[in-house]
Write a protein that holds these residues in place. Structure first.
Motif, PDB file in Angstrom:
ATOM      1  N   ALA A  25       0.823  -1.201   0.000  1.00 23.81           N
ATOM      2  CA  ALA A  25       0.000   0.000   0.000  1.00 23.81           C
ATOM      3  C   ALA A  25       0.858   1.252   0.000  1.00 23.81           C
ATOM      4  N   ARG A  26       1.999   1.211   0.708  1.00 21.41           N
ATOM      5  CA  ARG A  26       2.836   2.402   0.779  1.00 21.41           C
ATOM      6  C   ARG A  26       3.415   2.745  -0.595  1.00 21.41           C
ATOM      7  N   TYR A  29       0.615   4.207  -2.616  1.00 19.39           N
ATOM      8  CA  TYR A  29       0.344   5.552  -2.094  1.00 19.39           C
ATOM      9  C   TYR A  29       1.385   6.549  -2.590  1.00 19.39           C
ATOM     10  N   GLU A  49     -10.650   1.501  -7.964  1.00 17.89           N
ATOM     11  CA  GLU A  49      -9.786   0.386  -7.558  1.00 17.89           C
ATOM     12  C   GLU A  49      -9.506  -0.574  -8.708  1.00 17.89           C
ATOM     13  N   SER A  53      -5.744  -1.000 -10.007  1.00 13.76           N
ATOM     14  CA  SER A  53      -5.176  -2.315  -9.741  1.00 13.76           C
ATOM     15  C   SER A  53      -4.628  -2.928 -11.027  1.00 13.76           C
ATOM     16  N   THR A  61      -6.339  -4.716  -2.803  1.00 16.08           N
ATOM     17  CA  THR A  61      -6.165  -4.411  -1.378  1.00 16.08           C
ATOM     18  C   THR A  61      -5.188  -3.260  -1.144  1.00 16.08           C
ATOM     19  N   PRO A  62      -3.955  -3.285  -1.690  1.00 11.90           N
ATOM     20  CA  PRO A  62      -3.065  -2.138  -1.482  1.00 11.90           C
ATOM     21  C   PRO A  62      -3.583  -0.855  -2.135  1.00 11.90           C
ATOM     22  N   ARG A  64      -6.764  -0.017  -2.350  1.00 15.38           N
ATOM     23  CA  ARG A  64      -7.793   0.474  -1.434  1.00 15.38           C
ATOM     24  C   ARG A  64      -7.159   1.184  -0.234  1.00 15.38           C
ATOM     25  N   GLU A  65      -6.105   0.596   0.309  1.00 16.32           N
ATOM     26  CA  GLU A  65      -5.436   1.198   1.468  1.00 16.32           C
ATOM     27  C   GLU A  65      -4.751   2.505   1.073  1.00 16.32           C
ATOM     28  N   ALA A  66      -4.137   2.534  -0.104  1.00 16.21           N
ATOM     29  CA  ALA A  66      -3.478   3.760  -0.574  1.00 16.21           C
ATOM     30  C   ALA A  66      -4.490   4.887  -0.749  1.00 16.21           C
TER      31      ALA A  66
END
Length: 236
Positions: A25-26, A29, A49, A53, A61-62, A64-66
């Motif tokens: 995610a980082r 981001y 997303e 993606s 998943t990453p 969404r978190e980003a």
């Protein structure tokens, strides 16, 4: 899946390759944030997303978190119908962000003036000279300008100011790039940084704070011009 113009590929593949290697995610981001700041992802661009993606070669998943991290930083905004868009660039927000920045960086310049040694003063002067040498190159002006401000922040050693600036840094950087484009080919940016450096060299904290605030207020005016705001009428 059809490509979306608002999430076009970056001009170089190194950041994208890094995302695919890290798949975190980082990394996602960092890449999306950089694209928002430099304008590759335009204001109001819709981000989804599935498209991100697919383009980045990572799971949802990453992504969404980003997007959640970017939303917490207010660089993207959630839509009532779902999904997110890149936060708009607005003159009202610009002036508010830069008012906060001027106050914080003015205080940093004051603190730096009180702590600066001759070697520090010389280093700031060298950075201004370097900026002068590359004033026709927007990317280099931005890079050296950021380094100049970073040196002052380091000299000031005021962690509270630094933390508050960090919280608005992404927004500052978006508008800063607009300001820099208005200054390309002029000596304005160089002259303002030189005035700050000389004020710090003079050992006058009031002058250092005033010069920094004037520089940032001028940058705000340039960015506002880029967004279509008419310049203020001349005094008198």
């Amino acid at each position: 899946m059809p490509s979306a113009p608002t999430t076009s590929s970056p001009p170089r593949d190194e950041p994208l390759a890094a995302v695919r290697r890290q798949s975190g995610a980082r990394a996602v981001y960092d890449l999306l944030r950089a694209r928002i700041i430099d304008g590759t992802l335009a204001a109001d661009a819709r981000l989804t997303e599935p498209v991100l993606s697919s383009q980045l070669g990572v799971s949802r998943t990453p992504v969404r978190e980003a997007l959640r991290l970017l939303q917490a930083e207010a660089l993207v905004v959630e839509q009532p119908t779902g999904g997110v868009r890149v936060a708009p660039l607005a003159v009202t927000d610009l002036h508010r962000v830069y008012d906060v920045r001027a106050r914080l960086e003015g205080l940093l310049a004051r603190d730096a003036c009180e702590r600066a040694r001759p070697a520090d003063v010389q280093h700031l002067a060298r950075l201004v000279d370097l900026m002068d040498a590359v004033r026709d190159h927007e990317d280099e002006v931005l890079r050296i300008g950021a380094q100049f401000h970073g040196e002052i922040e380091s000299l000031a050693d005021n962690r509270w100011c630094s933390e508050l600036l960090r919280q608005i840094r992404g927004h500052v950087d978006r508008y800063r790039s607009l300001s820099a484009r208005e200054r390309v080919g002029t000596t304005d940016h160089v002259d303002e940084h030189r005035a700050v450096a000389r004020a710090i060299a003079s050992g006058d904290p009031d002058a250092a704070e005033r010069s920094m605030r004037e520089h940032i207020e001028r940058s705000a005016a340039m960015a506002a011009k880029a967004l279509g705001e008419a310049p203020p009428p001349p005094p008198g």
